[in-house]
Design a protein around this motif. Structure first.
Motif, PDB file in Angstrom:
ATOM      1  N   PHE A 240     -10.433 -21.334 -14.893  1.00  0.00           N
ATOM      2  CA  PHE A 240     -11.177 -22.421 -14.257  1.00  0.00           C
ATOM      3  C   PHE A 240     -11.763 -23.383 -15.293  1.00  0.00           C
ATOM      4  N   LYS A 241     -12.408 -22.792 -16.308  1.00  0.00           N
ATOM      5  CA  LYS A 241     -13.065 -23.623 -17.327  1.00  0.00           C
ATOM      6  C   LYS A 241     -12.076 -24.449 -18.136  1.00  0.00           C
ATOM      7  N   ASN A 242     -10.828 -23.972 -18.193  1.00  0.00           N
ATOM      8  CA  ASN A 242      -9.851 -24.660 -19.035  1.00  0.00           C
ATOM      9  C   ASN A 242      -8.878 -25.551 -18.276  1.00  0.00           C
ATOM     10  N   LEU A 243      -8.911 -25.482 -16.952  1.00  0.00           N
ATOM     11  CA  LEU A 243      -7.952 -26.249 -16.148  1.00  0.00           C
ATOM     12  C   LEU A 243      -7.891 -27.716 -16.549  1.00  0.00           C
ATOM     13  N   ILE A 244      -9.048 -28.259 -16.793  1.00  0.00           N
ATOM     14  CA  ILE A 244      -9.142 -29.700 -17.068  1.00  0.00           C
ATOM     15  C   ILE A 244      -8.287 -30.127 -18.262  1.00  0.00           C
ATOM     16  N   ARG A 245      -8.051 -29.185 -19.180  1.00  0.00           N
ATOM     17  CA  ARG A 245      -7.260 -29.524 -20.366  1.00  0.00           C
ATOM     18  C   ARG A 245      -5.782 -29.718 -20.046  1.00  0.00           C
ATOM     19  N   TYR A 246      -5.361 -29.235 -18.875  1.00  0.00           N
ATOM     20  CA  TYR A 246      -3.930 -29.228 -18.560  1.00  0.00           C
ATOM     21  C   TYR A 246      -3.512 -30.303 -17.570  1.00  0.00           C
ATOM     22  N   ILE A 247      -4.483 -30.854 -16.868  1.00  0.00           N
ATOM     23  CA  ILE A 247      -4.151 -31.715 -15.733  1.00  0.00           C
ATOM     24  C   ILE A 247      -4.221 -33.188 -16.117  1.00  0.00           C
ATOM     25  N   ASN A 248      -3.141 -33.902 -15.869  1.00  0.00           N
ATOM     26  CA  ASN A 248      -3.116 -35.335 -16.158  1.00  0.00           C
ATOM     27  C   ASN A 248      -2.619 -36.188 -15.001  1.00  0.00           C
ATOM     28  N   SER A 249      -1.857 -35.587 -14.089  1.00  0.00           N
ATOM     29  CA  SER A 249      -1.281 -36.404 -13.021  1.00  0.00           C
ATOM     30  C   SER A 249      -2.367 -36.811 -12.035  1.00  0.00           C
TER      31      SER A 249
ATOM     32  N   LYS B 102       3.960 -30.055 -25.389  1.00  0.00           N
ATOM     33  CA  LYS B 102       4.430 -31.221 -24.651  1.00  0.00           C
ATOM     34  C   LYS B 102       3.573 -31.339 -23.388  1.00  0.00           C
ATOM     35  N   GLN B 103       3.269 -32.559 -22.995  1.00  0.00           N
ATOM     36  CA  GLN B 103       2.400 -32.718 -21.822  1.00  0.00           C
ATOM     37  C   GLN B 103       3.004 -32.025 -20.596  1.00  0.00           C
ATOM     38  N   PHE B 104       2.155 -31.345 -19.853  1.00  0.00           N
ATOM     39  CA  PHE B 104       2.624 -30.611 -18.678  1.00  0.00           C
ATOM     40  C   PHE B 104       3.215 -31.563 -17.636  1.00  0.00           C
ATOM     41  N   THR B 105       4.311 -31.135 -17.021  1.00  0.00           N
ATOM     42  CA  THR B 105       4.850 -31.907 -15.898  1.00  0.00           C
ATOM     43  C   THR B 105       3.973 -31.634 -14.681  1.00  0.00           C
ATOM     44  N   GLU B 106       4.153 -32.443 -13.650  1.00  0.00           N
ATOM     45  CA  GLU B 106       3.336 -32.238 -12.449  1.00  0.00           C
ATOM     46  C   GLU B 106       3.594 -30.849 -11.862  1.00  0.00           C
ATOM     47  N   LYS B 107       4.850 -30.417 -11.956  1.00  0.00           N
ATOM     48  CA  LYS B 107       5.209 -29.095 -11.444  1.00  0.00           C
ATOM     49  C   LYS B 107       4.494 -27.993 -12.235  1.00  0.00           C
TER      50      LYS B 107
END
Ligand code: ZN
Length: 697
Positions: free
Chosen positions: A640-649, A613-618
């Motif tokens: 670090f290399k994978n952070l971009i996959r998790y961030i959408n807000s 499920k898409q990560f919440t901002e928290k």
């Protein structure tokens, strides 16, 4: 082969299945491809092909004789009877359109009727392809230097020269190249003869190869530099790369040779069949659209991924060795023994995957880099859930679908590989499996196989079922459940000697158990998990309350690698097959800290966000904090290399851009661009912000 992205093609122009059938009715065998090419610097080349055909005894001579060619121009077509040594070539009429050279059978009816063996000679002109999306003989130019490389799988050899583009014909390849004197030329076999034509041009004739399907023919030429070593004093090993990369490759050349030797040795010992060629080349290709290709005697590999310009993460180091082992395994599975048709692709890709991981786990045994294959089961699940997905062995798809790599998926590769591992570990045992495989190889040497050839040696009920059915089953509350109706019964599961993880809720201990002992642990005081990193294809479900218990009591800290992989697998399985839950992400974030195997950490971080499920901002805040607080340099880099996959807000996308821009280590522009694309999405109408960001760089 290992593929990277799909190519574009025009379906209407591609070889039709009826045309394949017609050709099978006419041609019994192809006796030889004699290919003479003149390779020029720049864009053009030309050449002549002689195809020696052995015709069927009861042949249908009513149809056109079709040779496939997706090139520029055909100058002439000639025919000769090769049963009679004094027979001369004579010109025949032909049409060349829609990627086909067609010869009207009326004109050569006499030849087809009276002779069993004919030779068709075609003189043609063609151009190199410069764009990655195209097929053919690829060309890249760097300054003064030019590099050519071929790529044949699935059906791309006819983009290079006229041929019968079918895997079911194995033929020797006799190649001659006229080429610029400062170019190195490489093909499947060694150069037998070389002669200067003038100061600027050289003729190189290669030894005739053993018979192979023509998609495995390799042609490479250009300003490559070469490094040599020997394998066991009997095989010359050559590594080629572009001149521009010579400095970079030098500090890793020994490692590359070491991996190659390790792979060859493992395959020779396992199969008891010595490598059957005098040399093996690895050619690193620029702008290569594939991870690697198993041309016998001249494996091609993608340059960027495998010639390391900087220190790389363990996953990348493991992956490089894996691809090399995978391609080396194909020398036996795919090349030495080839496929009757593409509907049994798993017989080459599954085996190459199986041996690729076997070699990786032995090569990096102390680091336990090979074990993460167990996590790749998840990818099989995704493909099996798709409508109309193929089974390992399946009814033939349209040829065009294979040419678009429709069967080059997780079923043929991952499931194929894991299925063989399952047979080895759970059904036959290592020794018996090895002996059956040796027999299978010996009895099919330099010939073709299909599913029947495999089942002749592997008669177990699992092979019967896994080969022809989509399948996954799972373990839940002491029960096995078939998800897709494979039809395994309780006894089948029992026979697999499965292992389980038992957690006591009372004293929080973790022990391993076998199926037969499970009964004594079945109480509400215990949590029972199926060990999913145990060489089988069965998943595990977990109850939410049990997951919470593990979480709240920091049980994962006590888990060993196999147990952790089980929990990651279980989490992914729940997300994919059942309901995605916000809580799963919390569990994932809190327990990620306990994953100490860098390959598993990298891999799980890469695939988890694809299915959750898409990560919440928290939750996004938490993963950014995880990164900021991590002290281990290697771990920090992987997160670090994978952070971009998790961030959408919006908020965190901006923070991430800041983190990336403030890094001492340069971030690849593609990461920043991806983030800016995300921002662009958020502010679809506000270009200003992006321009400002752009100026900041
Ligand atoms: Zn492969």
């Amino acid at each position: 082969m290992e593929i990277q992205v799909q190519e574009l093609n025009n379906q209407n122009l591609f070889i039709k299945d009826s045309e394949v059938e017609q050709r099978n009715d006419l041609i019994k065998n192809i006796l030889l491809y004699k290919v003479d090419l003149t390779l020029q610097k720049g864009t053009d080349y030309y050449g002549t092909v002689e195809i020696h055909l052995h015709l069927q005894d009861n042949r249908n001579t009513d149809n056109h004789v079709q040779i496939d060619f997706a090139g520029q121009k055909v100058d002439f077509v000639k025919i000769r009877n090769i049963d009679q040594s004094d027979s001369q070539f004579r010109n025949i009429k032909f049409t060349f359109e829609r990627n086909r050279v067609m010869i009207d059978s009326e004109e050569i009816m006499q030849d087809l009727k009276q002779n069993n063996k004919i030779s068709i000679m075609i003189q043609f002109k063609n151009q190199y392809n410069n764009t990655v999306q195209d097929r053919g003989l690829f060309s890249t130019i760097t300054g003064e230097n030019q590099y050519l490389y071929s790529q044949g799988e699935v059906a791309s050899m006819h983009y290079i020269f006229p041929c019968v583009e079918q895997i079911n014909f194995r033929a020797p390849f006799q190649l001659s190249l006229v080429h610029p004197a400062d170019w190195v030329v490489i093909s499947n076999s060694s150069i037998a003869y070389q002669q200067n034509i003038n100061n600027l041009t050289v003729l190189s004739k290669f030894e005739t190869t053993q018979p192979f399907p023509c998609y495995l023919y390799g042609i490479f030429a250009g300003n490559y530099v070469v490094y040599n070593q020997k394998y066991k004093e009997k095989v010359d090993l050559n590594i080629y790369c572009r001149k521009e990369k010579a400095k970079v490759i030098e500090n890793q050349i020994d490692e590359l040779f070491q991996i190659t030797k390790f792979g060859l040795n493992l395959m020779e010992e396992y199969t008891e069949i010595d490598f059957y060629m005098k040399k093996l080349d690895l050619v690193f290709c620029d702008n290569y659209n594939f991870y690697g290709m198993e041309n016998p005697g001249c494996i091609s590999l993608e340059e960027k991924r495998y010639i390391f310009e900087e220190e790389r993460e363990p996953l990348k180091i493991m992956r490089r060795a894996y691809i090399m082992f995978h391609e080396i395994a194909h020398m036996w599975f795919g090349d030495f023994v080839s496929l009757e048709w593409w509907n049994n692709l798993f017989l080459k890709e599954g085996f190459a995957t199986f041996f690729g991981y076997k070699a990786v786990s032995k090569y990096f045994s102390q680091l336990e880099y090979g074990i993460h294959i167990e996590l790749q089961k998840i990818m099989i699940l995704i493909d099996e859930n798709k409508a109309n997905m193929i089974t390992l062995s399946h009814e033939k798809l349209p040829y065009y679908d294979y040419s678009m790599f429709k069967a080059h998926n997780c079923i043929s590769y991952n499931k194929g590989g894991m299925f063989f591992q399952f047979l080895e570990q759970k059904v036959y045992g290592e020794q018996q499996f090895k002996e059956l495989l040796r027999q299978y190889l010996r009895e099919n040497s330099f010939s073709k196989v299909d599913e029947k050839s495999f089942l002749k040696y592997f008669k177990d009920i699992y092979s019967q079922k896994y080969l022809f059915k989509n399948h996954l089953s799972y373990f839940c509350e002491s029960q096995f459940t078939d998800l897709m109706n494979l039809g395994l019964v309780e006894d089948n599961y029992k026979n697999l000697d499965l292992s389980f993880i038992v957690l006591s809720k009372i004293n929080k201990s973790v022990i391993n158990s076998k199926y037969d002992d499970l009964a004594k642990y079945s109480s509400i005081d215990n949590i029972i998990l199926l060990n999913t990193s145990d060489n089988h294809l069965i998943f595990n479900r977990i109850k939410m309350e049990d997951l919470k218990f593990l979480d709240e009591n920091n049980i994962i800290e006590k888990f060993n690698l196999f147990q952790r992989i089980t929990i990651w697998n279980t989490l992914l399985f729940e997300n994919i097959q059942f309901q995605k839950q916000e809580y799963f992400n919390d569990f994932f974030l809190r327990n990620l800290q306990y994953e100490n195997n860098m390959v598993v950490l990298h891999y799980i971080m890469r695939i988890y966000p694809q299915f959750c499920k898409q990560f919440t901002e928290k939750q996004e805040d938490k993963i950014i904090n995880l990164y900021l607080q991590e002290n281990d340099i290697q771990k920090k880099r992987i997160i670090f290399k994978n952070l971009i996959r998790y961030i959408n807000s919006e908020k965190n996308t901006f923070s991430l851009i800041q983190i990336y821009e403030n890094q001492e280590r340069k971030v690849k522009p593609k990461y920043l661009n991806k983030l800016k694309q995300k921002i662009k999405k958020i502010y679809n109408d506000s270009i200003e912000k992006i321009t400002k960001l752009g100026n900041k760089q």
